[in-house]
Design a protein around this motif. Structure first.
Motif, PDB file in Angstrom:
ATOM      1  N   ILE A 140      43.839  27.430  55.096  1.00 43.01           N
ATOM      2  CA  ILE A 140      43.323  26.398  55.394  1.00 43.01           C
ATOM      3  C   ILE A 140      42.046  26.996  56.470  1.00 43.01           C
ATOM      4  O   ILE A 140      42.507  27.710  56.921  1.00 43.01           O
ATOM      5  N   LEU A 141      41.193  26.294  55.621  1.00 49.83           N
ATOM      6  CA  LEU A 141      39.532  26.388  56.626  1.00 49.83           C
ATOM      7  C   LEU A 141      39.869  25.657  57.874  1.00 49.83           C
ATOM      8  O   LEU A 141      39.156  24.967  58.312  1.00 49.83           O
ATOM      9  N   ILE A 142      39.747  26.970  59.079  1.00 48.58           N
ATOM     10  CA  ILE A 142      39.337  26.536  60.413  1.00 48.58           C
ATOM     11  C   ILE A 142      38.049  26.257  61.201  1.00 48.58           C
ATOM     12  O   ILE A 142      37.679  27.693  60.839  1.00 48.58           O
ATOM     13  N   ASN A 143      37.999  25.852  61.480  1.00 46.48           N
ATOM     14  CA  ASN A 143      36.286  25.867  61.820  1.00 46.48           C
ATOM     15  C   ASN A 143      36.441  25.622  63.525  1.00 46.48           C
ATOM     16  O   ASN A 143      37.357  24.841  64.508  1.00 46.48           O
ATOM     17  N   ILE A 144      35.935  26.489  64.016  1.00 51.31           N
ATOM     18  CA  ILE A 144      36.379  27.318  65.941  1.00 51.31           C
ATOM     19  C   ILE A 144      35.180  26.675  66.801  1.00 51.31           C
ATOM     20  O   ILE A 144      33.909  27.161  66.518  1.00 51.31           O
ATOM     21  N   GLU A 152      38.301  22.293  64.823  1.00 56.82           N
ATOM     22  CA  GLU A 152      37.322  20.601  64.235  1.00 56.82           C
ATOM     23  C   GLU A 152      38.564  20.343  64.197  1.00 56.82           C
ATOM     24  O   GLU A 152      39.376  21.487  63.589  1.00 56.82           O
ATOM     25  N   MET A 153      38.870  19.061  63.524  1.00 57.92           N
ATOM     26  CA  MET A 153      40.233  19.100  63.266  1.00 57.92           C
ATOM     27  C   MET A 153      39.694  19.038  61.109  1.00 57.92           C
ATOM     28  O   MET A 153      39.144  17.883  60.731  1.00 57.92           O
ATOM     29  N   PRO A 154      40.655  19.339  61.384  1.00 56.98           N
ATOM     30  CA  PRO A 154      40.842  19.460  59.282  1.00 56.98           C
ATOM     31  C   PRO A 154      40.910  18.327  59.098  1.00 56.98           C
ATOM     32  O   PRO A 154      41.407  16.510  59.233  1.00 56.98           O
ATOM     33  N   ALA A 155      40.139  17.502  57.585  1.00 56.34           N
ATOM     34  CA  ALA A 155      39.538  16.267  57.409  1.00 56.34           C
ATOM     35  C   ALA A 155      40.527  15.632  56.566  1.00 56.34           C
ATOM     36  O   ALA A 155      41.126  15.146  57.012  1.00 56.34           O
ATOM     37  N   GLU A 156      41.887  16.622  56.080  1.00 60.84           N
ATOM     38  CA  GLU A 156      42.523  16.377  55.572  1.00 60.84           C
ATOM     39  C   GLU A 156      43.573  15.838  56.771  1.00 60.84           C
ATOM     40  O   GLU A 156      44.679  16.750  57.508  1.00 60.84           O
ATOM     41  N   LEU A 157      45.260  14.555  56.691  1.00 63.24           N
ATOM     42  CA  LEU A 157      46.628  14.782  57.612  1.00 63.24           C
ATOM     43  C   LEU A 157      47.243  15.688  57.188  1.00 63.24           C
ATOM     44  O   LEU A 157      47.426  15.862  58.514  1.00 63.24           O
ATOM     45  N   GLU A 158      47.467  15.837  56.480  1.00 60.81           N
ATOM     46  CA  GLU A 158      48.273  16.999  55.674  1.00 60.81           C
ATOM     47  C   GLU A 158      48.028  18.342  56.824  1.00 60.81           C
ATOM     48  O   GLU A 158      48.960  18.601  56.814  1.00 60.81           O
ATOM     49  N   LYS A 202      46.460  18.871  58.913  1.00 60.55           N
ATOM     50  CA  LYS A 202      46.030  18.853  60.685  1.00 60.55           C
ATOM     51  C   LYS A 202      47.239  18.586  60.873  1.00 60.55           C
ATOM     52  O   LYS A 202      47.964  19.488  61.413  1.00 60.55           O
ATOM     53  N   LEU A 203      48.663  18.600  60.213  1.00 58.33           N
ATOM     54  CA  LEU A 203      50.510  18.022  60.626  1.00 58.33           C
ATOM     55  C   LEU A 203      50.783  19.539  60.288  1.00 58.33           C
ATOM     56  O   LEU A 203      51.182  20.212  61.060  1.00 58.33           O
ATOM     57  N   THR A 204      50.166  20.786  59.438  1.00 56.33           N
ATOM     58  CA  THR A 204      50.298  21.861  59.120  1.00 56.33           C
ATOM     59  C   THR A 204      49.850  22.447  60.216  1.00 56.33           C
ATOM     60  O   THR A 204      51.037  23.731  60.771  1.00 56.33           O
ATOM     61  N   VAL A 205      48.806  22.637  60.296  1.00 61.32           N
ATOM     62  CA  VAL A 205      48.298  23.216  61.111  1.00 61.32           C
ATOM     63  C   VAL A 205      48.762  23.173  62.997  1.00 61.32           C
ATOM     64  O   VAL A 205      49.611  24.438  63.308  1.00 61.32           O
ATOM     65  N   VAL A 206      49.438  21.624  63.062  1.00 62.96           N
ATOM     66  CA  VAL A 206      49.980  21.166  64.520  1.00 62.96           C
ATOM     67  C   VAL A 206      51.372  21.921  64.145  1.00 62.96           C
ATOM     68  O   VAL A 206      51.497  22.711  65.387  1.00 62.96           O
ATOM     69  N   ALA A 207      52.205  21.656  63.725  1.00 61.19           N
ATOM     70  CA  ALA A 207      53.356  22.754  63.405  1.00 61.19           C
ATOM     71  C   ALA A 207      53.313  23.749  63.760  1.00 61.19           C
ATOM     72  O   ALA A 207      53.336  23.953  63.469  1.00 61.19           O
ATOM     73  N   LYS A 266      49.484  39.162  68.196  1.00 64.92           N
ATOM     74  CA  LYS A 266      49.602  38.373  66.583  1.00 64.92           C
ATOM     75  C   LYS A 266      48.790  37.912  66.828  1.00 64.92           C
ATOM     76  O   LYS A 266      47.858  37.045  67.120  1.00 64.92           O
ATOM     77  N   PRO A 267      47.993  37.815  65.221  1.00 64.79           N
ATOM     78  CA  PRO A 267      46.537  36.933  64.826  1.00 64.79           C
ATOM     79  C   PRO A 267      46.787  35.716  64.662  1.00 64.79           C
ATOM     80  O   PRO A 267      46.518  36.099  63.738  1.00 64.79           O
ATOM     81  N   ILE A 268      47.114  34.947  65.234  1.00 67.05           N
ATOM     82  CA  ILE A 268      47.652  34.101  65.247  1.00 67.05           C
ATOM     83  C   ILE A 268      47.132  33.298  64.336  1.00 67.05           C
ATOM     84  O   ILE A 268      47.206  32.630  62.943  1.00 67.05           O
ATOM     85  N   MET A 269      45.319  32.805  64.526  1.00 71.16           N
ATOM     86  CA  MET A 269      44.511  31.813  63.642  1.00 71.16           C
ATOM     87  C   MET A 269      43.974  33.011  62.500  1.00 71.16           C
ATOM     88  O   MET A 269      44.572  32.156  61.470  1.00 71.16           O
ATOM     89  N   ALA A 270      43.944  34.111  62.562  1.00 69.54           N
ATOM     90  CA  ALA A 270      44.010  34.679  61.002  1.00 69.54           C
ATOM     91  C   ALA A 270      45.570  34.037  60.066  1.00 69.54           C
ATOM     92  O   ALA A 270      45.088  34.152  58.951  1.00 69.54           O
ATOM     93  N   ASN A 271      46.333  34.585  60.330  1.00 71.90           N
ATOM     94  CA  ASN A 271      47.736  33.738  59.563  1.00 71.90           C
ATOM     95  C   ASN A 271      47.507  32.964  59.587  1.00 71.90           C
ATOM     96  O   ASN A 271      48.054  32.449  58.173  1.00 71.90           O
ATOM     97  N   LEU A 272      46.896  32.113  60.050  1.00 74.50           N
ATOM     98  CA  LEU A 272      47.592  30.667  59.958  1.00 74.50           C
ATOM     99  C   LEU A 272      46.268  30.283  58.665  1.00 74.50           C
ATOM    100  O   LEU A 272      46.621  29.807  57.620  1.00 74.50           O
TER     101      LEU A 272
END
Lengths: 219, 336
Positions: free
Chosen positions: B285-289, B308-314, B316-321, B273-279
């Motif tokens: 949300i743009l992800i910086n590895i 890299e930590m997403p700039a917005e709190l929201e 971040k929460l989406t990514v973590v979830a 599963k391409p997890i990061m790509a799906n995210l």
């Protein structure tokens, strides 16, 4: 001196030299070779460790090696007479030659056997070889090129000792060069006997290095 | 599928000491090798693994402990019993250790010779063995004329000559290039499967363990720090040594990045599963590895990724979830 006579003299000398050198080398190897093997295998991390025995054997061999042949020849006189039936003469000199050469041979053999890679010995051990199999089928065959080279060196050394045999009434090319040549001021005899000795040494060395290369399969 | 215990190492210790130094090579090691498995012992150099394998056939004598072979203590055997037990164990080495003055055929014949096998019978067996390792045409060649891989094949044929029950491999592929290593590993695996020979191998390369071993013991500082099935040990590796060897931890301790970041631990997520790509696609949300160290094993991913930590709190929460819903562990790093 006529040419024929000179040739006859040198021929006899050559035969006498070989008569002393060859049996002395063979018999000295019969004694020196097992001692050389013992010097190697009883080392601390080798197949049959016996460090104390190794130290004592090494010391005895060093002691014997340090006695110059000419002195040994005289010192051994009574023993030689008991063993060989007579203390003097070409045949009798073979005994002190053996005594003088075997410690030297033991060290040469030790050096050759020490060159055998320990990993090869361990591999053979891991296959369940007995000590005798290790010595006979691994240690000695693997060291063979070096052993042959060493044998040529030992033979040359014994040959050079025979040149001193006149001190005990022995013959050979050395005696001819010294007694008939040097002492009686016959320079033709001195030079021709000496040159023959040099040629003999060259021949043995060449044969040694040729066979060493011939039997070595490491490259 | 576990067979009966073949080699049991019990509380084995070995200390090398001379006048000045005292080195503890093995410290209270216990492990069991079962019939027909490929058992790997892995560790950094100096971990004591070579000493350990050499204690199995008593090339080294431990100071304390037992090595049981089919229940019999090898260390208590007399010379005769030891030699006959050694004939049931083949061994191969990093430096091959072939007899350099013997031909390939004569090398393979050596174990038969010392066991007193008849000439004709031995010849037939030599041919059979060279056939197994694919060197029929090298019968009369000398080891010096062979490549490293070919030499190791001869060593393997030689080790198999006495029909051993177990093959001990002491860094058998460490002197070989990667391609040759592959072919030797394939051969070992084949020998294990076709001839049913148990293999104990030591190596410093986890790749070797992962490729052919069923079970593994990780050695560090003369001790077994982890032991078990390769898959399980890899997934649940706890020890520092294990993490370093598996590449989950870099050789040097991982430094936390300067900026706030998220550490994502892949602990057996599906590699397909391409997890990061799906995210990125699903949530925009743009992800910086920042860095990633992911290994694949049996179709699953293991390792870590730093983003890299997403700039917005929201965000971040989406990514973590999202990542947690995919079975990953996410940790915040350096978050003020």
């Amino acid at each position: 001196m006529r040419m024929e006579q000179l040739m006859q003299l040198l021929w006899t000398g050559l035969l006498e030299t070989l008569y002393m050198t060859i049996p002395a080398t063979l018999i000295a190897y019969l004694i020196g070779m097992p001692l050389g093997v013992l010097l190697v295998v009883t080392r601390k991390n080798h197949m049959m460790p016996a460090p104390r025995f190794n130290t004592v054997l090494g010391a005895v061999i060093n002691f014997l090696r340090s006695i110059p042949f000419i002195i040994l020849l005289v010192l051994l006189f009574p023993v030689t007479r008991a063993v060989m039936g007579s203390g003097i003469g070409t045949r009798s000199v073979i005994f002190p030659l053996i005594i003088s050469a075997f410690p030297y041979i033991a060290r040469m053999v030790e050096g050759s056997l020490n060159e055998v890679d320990r990993g090869i010995i361990e591999a053979a051990q891991s296959m369940g070889s007995t000590s005798w199999q290790l010595i006979r089928k691994v240690l000695i065959p693997e060291a063979m090129p070096s052993l042959v080279n060493g044998a040529a060196i030992c033979m040359v050394t014994i040959l050079s000792y025979t040149a001193m045999s006149s001190a005990a009434g022995g013959g050979g090319l050395g005696t001819i060069a010294i007694v008939k040549g040097l002492n009686m001021r016959q320079s033709d005899i001195m030079y021709s006997a000496s040159i023959l000795l040099v040629l003999l040494v060259q021949l043995i060395s060449l044969a040694g290095s040729y066979s060493t290369k011939r039997i070595d399969h490491r490259n | 599928m576990k067979g009966a215990p073949l080699i049991e190492i019990i509380k084995l210790s070995k200390v090398f000491s001379d006048a000045e130094n005292r080195v503890v090579a093995l410290n209270d090691i216990s492990l069991t090798v079962h019939e027909k498995e490929i058992y790997g012992i892995v560790g950094m150099s100096g971990a004591g693994k070579s000493t350990l394998i050499r204690c199995i056939n008593r090339l080294d004598t431990p100071n304390a402990g037992q090595v049981l072979y089919r229940g019999r203590d090898i260390l208590a055997m007399d010379r005769r019993q030891l030699l006959s037990t050694r004939r049931k164990m083949g061994m191969i080495f990093q430096q091959f250790n072939l007899l350099m003055q013997r031909t390939v055929g004569q090398n393979v014949r050596y174990p038969l010779e010392i066991a007193g096998v008849k000439h004709a019978q031995a010849n037939a067996r030599v041919r059979e063995l060279l056939d197994i390792v694919g060197l029929q045409d090298k019968l009369n060649a000398y080891p010096a004329q062979l490549s490293g891989g070919q030499r190791q094949r001869v060593a393997i044929a030689r080790a198999l000559a006495s029909n051993p029950e177990v093959l001990l491999c002491d860094e058998a592929t460490s002197a070989l290039d990667p391609m040759t290593t592959q072919s030797i590993l394939t051969l070992l695996q084949d020998i294990n499967q076709r001839l049913g020979i148990t293999i104990v191998l030591i190596t410093h390369e986890m790749a070797v363990i992962r490729q052919i071993c069923n079970r593994v013991a990780i050695l560090d500082g003369g001790q077994v720090v982890e032991e078990g099935n390769v898959d399980e040990v890899f997934v649940h590796t706890q020890s520092e040594a294990g993490k370093r060897l598996f590449g989950i931890l870099p050789e040097a301790p991982d430094e936390d990045p300067e900026q706030p970041a998220l550490r994502i631990v892949f602990d057996g997520a599906s590699a397909e599963k391409p997890i990061m790509a799906n995210l990125i696609r699903e949530h925009g949300i743009l992800i910086n590895i920042l860095s990633a160290n992911i290994r694949h094993l049996g179709g699953k991913s293991y390792g870590q990724m730093l983003i890299e930590m997403p700039a917005e709190l929201e965000e971040k929460l989406t990514v973590v979830a999202y990542l947690e819903s995919q079975g990953m562990t996410v940790k915040e790093v350096n978050n003020q």
